[in-house]
Design a protein around this motif. Structure first.
Motif, PDB file in Angstrom:
ATOM      1  N   ASP A 145       0.821  -1.194   0.000  1.00  0.00           N
ATOM      2  CA  ASP A 145       0.000   0.000   0.000  1.00  0.00           C
ATOM      3  C   ASP A 145       0.867   1.261   0.000  1.00  0.00           C
ATOM      4  O   ASP A 145       1.853   1.348   0.732  1.00  0.00           O
ATOM      5  CB  ASP A 145      -0.899  -0.041   1.239  1.00  0.00           C
ATOM      6  N   ASN A 146       0.491   2.234  -0.824  1.00  0.00           N
ATOM      7  CA  ASN A 146       1.247   3.480  -0.922  1.00  0.00           C
ATOM      8  C   ASN A 146       1.202   4.252   0.398  1.00  0.00           C
ATOM      9  O   ASN A 146       2.200   4.868   0.796  1.00  0.00           O
ATOM     10  CB  ASN A 146       0.696   4.333  -2.059  1.00  0.00           C
ATOM     11  N   GLU A 147       0.068   4.219   1.085  1.00  0.00           N
ATOM     12  CA  GLU A 147      -0.065   4.906   2.377  1.00  0.00           C
ATOM     13  C   GLU A 147       0.891   4.305   3.400  1.00  0.00           C
ATOM     14  O   GLU A 147       1.516   5.024   4.179  1.00  0.00           O
ATOM     15  CB  GLU A 147      -1.506   4.801   2.864  1.00  0.00           C
ATOM     16  N   LEU A 148       1.036   2.994   3.381  1.00  0.00           N
ATOM     17  CA  LEU A 148       1.955   2.319   4.295  1.00  0.00           C
ATOM     18  C   LEU A 148       3.396   2.730   4.019  1.00  0.00           C
ATOM     19  O   LEU A 148       4.156   3.039   4.944  1.00  0.00           O
ATOM     20  CB  LEU A 148       1.792   0.802   4.166  1.00  0.00           C
ATOM     21  N   THR A 165       4.537   5.498   2.530  1.00  0.00           N
ATOM     22  CA  THR A 165       4.801   6.896   2.896  1.00  0.00           C
ATOM     23  C   THR A 165       4.854   7.065   4.408  1.00  0.00           C
ATOM     24  O   THR A 165       5.664   7.851   4.913  1.00  0.00           O
ATOM     25  CB  THR A 165       3.749   7.838   2.293  1.00  0.00           C
ATOM     26  N   SER A 166       4.037   6.329   5.142  1.00  0.00           N
ATOM     27  CA  SER A 166       4.074   6.425   6.608  1.00  0.00           C
ATOM     28  C   SER A 166       5.393   5.891   7.154  1.00  0.00           C
ATOM     29  O   SER A 166       5.968   6.473   8.075  1.00  0.00           O
ATOM     30  CB  SER A 166       2.906   5.664   7.225  1.00  0.00           C
ATOM     31  N   GLU A 223      -0.465   4.866  13.450  1.00  0.00           N
ATOM     32  CA  GLU A 223      -0.987   4.642  12.100  1.00  0.00           C
ATOM     33  C   GLU A 223      -0.379   3.387  11.487  1.00  0.00           C
ATOM     34  O   GLU A 223      -1.075   2.585  10.860  1.00  0.00           O
ATOM     35  CB  GLU A 223      -0.674   5.837  11.199  1.00  0.00           C
ATOM     36  N   LEU A 246      -2.170   0.068  10.086  1.00  0.00           N
ATOM     37  CA  LEU A 246      -2.012  -0.355   8.697  1.00  0.00           C
ATOM     38  C   LEU A 246      -1.410  -1.748   8.572  1.00  0.00           C
ATOM     39  O   LEU A 246      -1.740  -2.492   7.649  1.00  0.00           O
ATOM     40  CB  LEU A 246      -1.143   0.656   7.930  1.00  0.00           C
TER      41      LEU A 246
END
Length: 104
Positions: free
Chosen positions: A2-5, A7-8, A57, A61
């Motif tokens: 996942d892109n959100e993962l 970047t986090s 977060e 995730l």
């Protein structure tokens, strides 16, 4: 992945390097859950609010947070459960008065 993962993790890595002079190994972070949990524990003990939020977060995730317990099922209050009956013309206090439109 996942892109959100990603970047986090990148944001956490940079913040840990700046704030704690701690290097996060991303390869190891994704392959070893014990290492990931250790790094997230260290991040949560930090004084920087953004690092703590990033750690939480990432826990969410990555599936490390346990599911929240379901609230106890309680019956809804009687007032909220029963629909209110609309007053009829016979029960209205001003049922004898004409209120709307022009009079003829």
């Amino acid at each position: 992945m996942d892109n959100e993962l990603l970047t986090s993790v990148a944001r956490l890595k940079v913040r840990l390097r700046r704030g704690r002079a701690l290097s996060l190994n991303t390869q190891r972070f994704f392959t070893e859950s014990a290492y990931a949990l250790e790094m997230l524990d260290l991040a949560e003990d930090d004084d920087d609010e953004e690092i703590v939020i990033l750690a939480l977060e990432l826990r969410k995730l990555m599936g490390f947070l346990p599911p929240l317990p379901a609230p106890e099922s309680s019956p809804p209050p009687a007032a909220a459960a029963a629909p209110k009956a609309e007053p009829t013309s016979a029960t209205r206090p001003d049922s004898g008065r004409y209120r709307f439109g022009p009079r003829t």
